[in-house]
Design a protein around this motif. Structure first.
Motif, PDB file in Angstrom:
ATOM      1  N   LEU A  47     -11.973  21.633  40.272  1.00 25.11           N
ATOM      2  CA  LEU A  47     -11.975  22.804  39.528  1.00 25.11           C
ATOM      3  C   LEU A  47     -12.717  24.304  40.475  1.00 25.11           C
ATOM      4  O   LEU A  47     -12.829  25.354  40.095  1.00 25.11           O
ATOM      5  CB  LEU A  47     -12.956  22.978  38.507  1.00 25.11           C
ATOM      6  N   ASP A  48     -12.363  23.825  41.384  1.00 21.01           N
ATOM      7  CA  ASP A  48     -13.036  25.114  42.600  1.00 21.01           C
ATOM      8  C   ASP A  48     -14.691  25.226  42.517  1.00 21.01           C
ATOM      9  O   ASP A  48     -14.585  26.417  42.944  1.00 21.01           O
ATOM     10  CB  ASP A  48     -11.907  26.174  42.925  1.00 21.01           C
ATOM     11  N   VAL A  49     -15.630  24.593  42.155  1.00 22.06           N
ATOM     12  CA  VAL A  49     -16.307  24.487  42.118  1.00 22.06           C
ATOM     13  C   VAL A  49     -17.082  24.875  43.799  1.00 22.06           C
ATOM     14  O   VAL A  49     -16.812  24.060  44.382  1.00 22.06           O
ATOM     15  CB  VAL A  49     -16.758  23.120  41.331  1.00 22.06           C
ATOM     16  N   ASP A  50     -17.703  25.610  43.554  1.00 28.91           N
ATOM     17  CA  ASP A  50     -18.861  26.306  45.112  1.00 28.91           C
ATOM     18  C   ASP A  50     -19.509  24.789  46.025  1.00 28.91           C
ATOM     19  O   ASP A  50     -19.977  23.199  44.947  1.00 28.91           O
ATOM     20  CB  ASP A  50     -19.658  27.130  45.131  1.00 28.91           C
ATOM     21  N   GLU A  51     -18.360  24.603  47.453  1.00 28.73           N
ATOM     22  CA  GLU A  51     -19.015  23.445  48.143  1.00 28.73           C
ATOM     23  C   GLU A  51     -20.793  23.415  48.308  1.00 28.73           C
ATOM     24  O   GLU A  51     -21.198  22.125  47.927  1.00 28.73           O
ATOM     25  CB  GLU A  51     -17.865  23.039  48.911  1.00 28.73           C
ATOM     26  N   ALA A  52     -20.968  24.700  47.794  1.00 28.44           N
ATOM     27  CA  ALA A  52     -22.601  24.168  48.491  1.00 28.44           C
ATOM     28  C   ALA A  52     -23.450  23.499  46.732  1.00 28.44           C
ATOM     29  O   ALA A  52     -24.077  23.059  47.248  1.00 28.44           O
ATOM     30  CB  ALA A  52     -23.233  26.204  48.472  1.00 28.44           C
ATOM     31  N   VAL A  53     -22.441  23.288  45.896  1.00 31.63           N
ATOM     32  CA  VAL A  53     -23.161  23.091  44.598  1.00 31.63           C
ATOM     33  C   VAL A  53     -22.980  22.200  43.944  1.00 31.63           C
ATOM     34  O   VAL A  53     -23.021  20.904  43.694  1.00 31.63           O
ATOM     35  CB  VAL A  53     -23.840  24.264  43.656  1.00 31.63           C
ATOM     36  N   ARG A  54     -21.234  21.510  44.732  1.00 35.65           N
ATOM     37  CA  ARG A  54     -20.509  20.295  44.267  1.00 35.65           C
ATOM     38  C   ARG A  54     -20.972  19.145  44.125  1.00 35.65           C
ATOM     39  O   ARG A  54     -21.097  18.653  43.106  1.00 35.65           O
ATOM     40  CB  ARG A  54     -19.062  20.161  44.930  1.00 35.65           C
ATOM     41  N   MET A  55     -21.752  18.823  45.491  1.00 37.22           N
ATOM     42  CA  MET A  55     -22.418  17.277  45.530  1.00 37.22           C
ATOM     43  C   MET A  55     -23.615  17.244  44.414  1.00 37.22           C
ATOM     44  O   MET A  55     -24.129  16.293  43.996  1.00 37.22           O
ATOM     45  CB  MET A  55     -22.739  17.103  47.030  1.00 37.22           C
ATOM     46  N   ALA A 206     -34.591  21.899  40.176  1.00 34.52           N
ATOM     47  CA  ALA A 206     -33.911  22.474  41.988  1.00 34.52           C
ATOM     48  C   ALA A 206     -32.893  23.713  41.337  1.00 34.52           C
ATOM     49  O   ALA A 206     -32.382  23.900  42.777  1.00 34.52           O
ATOM     50  CB  ALA A 206     -33.249  21.192  42.349  1.00 34.52           C
ATOM     51  N   GLY A 207     -32.001  23.293  40.472  1.00 38.88           N
ATOM     52  CA  GLY A 207     -30.460  24.391  40.548  1.00 38.88           C
ATOM     53  C   GLY A 207     -30.846  25.476  39.956  1.00 38.88           C
ATOM     54  O   GLY A 207     -29.532  25.549  39.554  1.00 38.88           O
ATOM     55  N   TRP A 208     -31.908  25.402  39.462  1.00 33.83           N
ATOM     56  CA  TRP A 208     -32.338  26.861  38.887  1.00 33.83           C
ATOM     57  C   TRP A 208     -31.951  27.658  38.397  1.00 33.83           C
ATOM     58  O   TRP A 208     -32.159  28.347  39.419  1.00 33.83           O
ATOM     59  CB  TRP A 208     -33.203  27.161  37.459  1.00 33.83           C
ATOM     60  N   GLY A 209     -31.212  28.343  37.832  1.00 34.29           N
ATOM     61  CA  GLY A 209     -30.861  29.906  37.951  1.00 34.29           C
ATOM     62  C   GLY A 209     -29.604  30.135  39.062  1.00 34.29           C
ATOM     63  O   GLY A 209     -29.293  31.284  39.958  1.00 34.29           O
ATOM     64  N   ASP A 210     -28.861  28.556  40.024  1.00 35.57           N
ATOM     65  CA  ASP A 210     -28.363  29.120  41.266  1.00 35.57           C
ATOM     66  C   ASP A 210     -26.798  30.355  41.304  1.00 35.57           C
ATOM     67  O   ASP A 210     -25.929  29.231  39.311  1.00 35.57           O
ATOM     68  CB  ASP A 210     -27.618  27.996  41.202  1.00 35.57           C
ATOM     69  N   PRO A 211     -26.596  31.044  41.175  1.00 33.10           N
ATOM     70  CA  PRO A 211     -25.238  31.501  40.299  1.00 33.10           C
ATOM     71  C   PRO A 211     -23.307  30.897  40.825  1.00 33.10           C
ATOM     72  O   PRO A 211     -22.738  32.038  40.741  1.00 33.10           O
ATOM     73  CB  PRO A 211     -25.239  32.508  41.304  1.00 33.10           C
ATOM     74  N   ASN A 212     -24.141  29.512  41.435  1.00 31.88           N
ATOM     75  CA  ASN A 212     -22.708  28.826  41.787  1.00 31.88           C
ATOM     76  C   ASN A 212     -22.256  28.052  40.727  1.00 31.88           C
ATOM     77  O   ASN A 212     -21.886  27.305  41.092  1.00 31.88           O
ATOM     78  CB  ASN A 212     -23.205  28.435  43.508  1.00 31.88           C
ATOM     79  N   LEU A 213     -23.308  27.921  40.300  1.00 28.33           N
ATOM     80  CA  LEU A 213     -23.058  26.683  38.830  1.00 28.33           C
ATOM     81  C   LEU A 213     -21.810  26.201  38.058  1.00 28.33           C
ATOM     82  O   LEU A 213     -21.362  27.949  37.779  1.00 28.33           O
ATOM     83  CB  LEU A 213     -24.287  26.807  38.598  1.00 28.33           C
ATOM     84  N   PRO A 214     -21.299  25.964  37.462  1.00 26.34           N
ATOM     85  CA  PRO A 214     -19.495  25.645  37.080  1.00 26.34           C
ATOM     86  C   PRO A 214     -20.299  26.031  35.884  1.00 26.34           C
ATOM     87  O   PRO A 214     -21.996  25.803  34.903  1.00 26.34           O
ATOM     88  CB  PRO A 214     -19.079  24.237  36.834  1.00 26.34           C
ATOM     89  N   LEU A 215     -19.471  26.422  34.527  1.00 25.98           N
ATOM     90  CA  LEU A 215     -19.932  26.557  32.921  1.00 25.98           C
ATOM     91  C   LEU A 215     -20.507  25.349  32.370  1.00 25.98           C
ATOM     92  O   LEU A 215     -19.437  24.465  32.907  1.00 25.98           O
ATOM     93  CB  LEU A 215     -18.701  26.716  32.501  1.00 25.98           C
ATOM     94  N   GLY A 216     -21.710  25.628  31.773  1.00 23.03           N
ATOM     95  CA  GLY A 216     -22.186  24.769  30.848  1.00 23.03           C
ATOM     96  C   GLY A 216     -23.121  23.713  31.401  1.00 23.03           C
ATOM     97  O   GLY A 216     -23.451  22.434  31.634  1.00 23.03           O
ATOM     98  N   SER A 217     -23.661  24.803  33.018  1.00 19.99           N
ATOM     99  CA  SER A 217     -24.968  23.643  34.198  1.00 19.99           C
ATOM    100  C   SER A 217     -25.593  24.735  33.510  1.00 19.99           C
ATOM    101  O   SER A 217     -26.171  25.772  33.409  1.00 19.99           O
ATOM    102  CB  SER A 217     -24.407  23.968  35.074  1.00 19.99           C
TER     103      SER A 217
END
Length: 272
Positions: A47-55, A206-217
């Motif tokens: 789904l081309d989610v950014d590598e920085a947040v994928r894992m 830890a991931g709150w507000g990260d702009p790279n998050l996929p939809l529904g996160s």
């Protein structure tokens, strides 16, 4: 833009992951995270989610799904009186402390770093189980006091970074002190609950507000994947419990070891 074909394939993979993770939650007491994390990672890549947040999203979402699957697995093993309740009670504080430390670490560690941790631990566990010998023992009695508390912290810490329910770490710990694989699996389902609840909260933070998050996160937890997998996994978990108690000890160790190595190979491929 994500195509309909990509979404269909992703949904199918998620559904299959629900079946496998539910079975594994019952068979190994691991909550299914060892399957969910690499599965999510691959799906998010599609789904081309950014590598920085994928894992990170793969790990956080896995922990959220482990909450109900570990609870369901624990109930099943508890009915069979296979859980070491005393050991579980002694982990009530140390394991969540380890989870908290891992959640703080997750906010600063890279996606590649998380994959390396996942891979190395799975390799070690896989070889230990496949080539296990009766002489491979640290002792005849599980440590008590500060030593046990420290083990609980380590189990909580590493399991949270891996996005697993603690079964892999706790199974190894208990069997190194002569406990049966069946009892280790049963007790690990309870450890999974101690890890998954605070771990999910920690990954949301830890991931709150990260702009790279996929939809529904929300933070590093994707609720769309949770909604797809949890119902399927809950249906399959009791069948996994039955399988666990039907298998012989050595057969259970071999299956678990092969599974651990297969997962580690998949992550090694993703790193090269």
């Amino acid at each position: 833009m994500v195509s309909i074909e990509q979404l269909v394939v992703f949904a199918g993979a998620i559904a299959l992951g629900g079946v496998v993770s539910g079975l594994l939650a019952g068979v190994f007491g691991i909550g299914g995270g060892a399957v969910l994390v690499p599965g999510f990672y691959q799906g998010l890549a599609m789904l081309d989610v950014d590598e920085a947040v994928r894992m990170h999203v793969a790990v956080g979402t896995s922990l959220a799904i482990i909450i109900p699957t570990s609870l369901r697995s624990y109930q099943g093993h508890l009915k069979r009186r296979a859980v070491d309740k005393a050991l579980l009670r002694s982990f009530l504080i140390p394991v969540p402390v380890g989870v908290l430390l891992a959640s703080l670490t997750a906010a600063y560690i890279s996606s590649e770093g998380l994959r390396v941790i996942f891979m190395l631990i799975m390799v070690a566990v896989g070889f230990k189980l496949l080539f296990n010998r009766d002489s491979w023992r640290l002792g005849r009695k599980i440590p008590t006091g500060p030593a046990r508390a420290m083990v609980g912290v380590v189990i909580g810490f590493l399991s949270t970074l891996m996005g697993i329910g603690g079964g892999i770490m706790n199974n190894t710990f208990m069997t190194l002190y002569g406990r049966s694989m069946h009892q280790a699996v049963a007790t690990s389902s309870g450890v999974g609950v101690l890890i998954a609840i605070p771990g999910t909260i920690g990954y949301i933070w830890a991931g709150w507000g990260d702009p790279n998050l996929p939809l529904g996160s929300t933070g590093f937890v994707n609720w769309i994947a949770c909604a797809l997998i949890i119902p399927i996994a809950l249906v399959m978990t009791p069948y996994g419990v039955r399988i666990a108690h039907a298998l012989k000890k050595r057969h259970l160790e071999i299956v678990f070891g092969l599974f651990a190595l297969a997962v580690s190979i998949r992550f090694f491929v993703s790193l090269i």
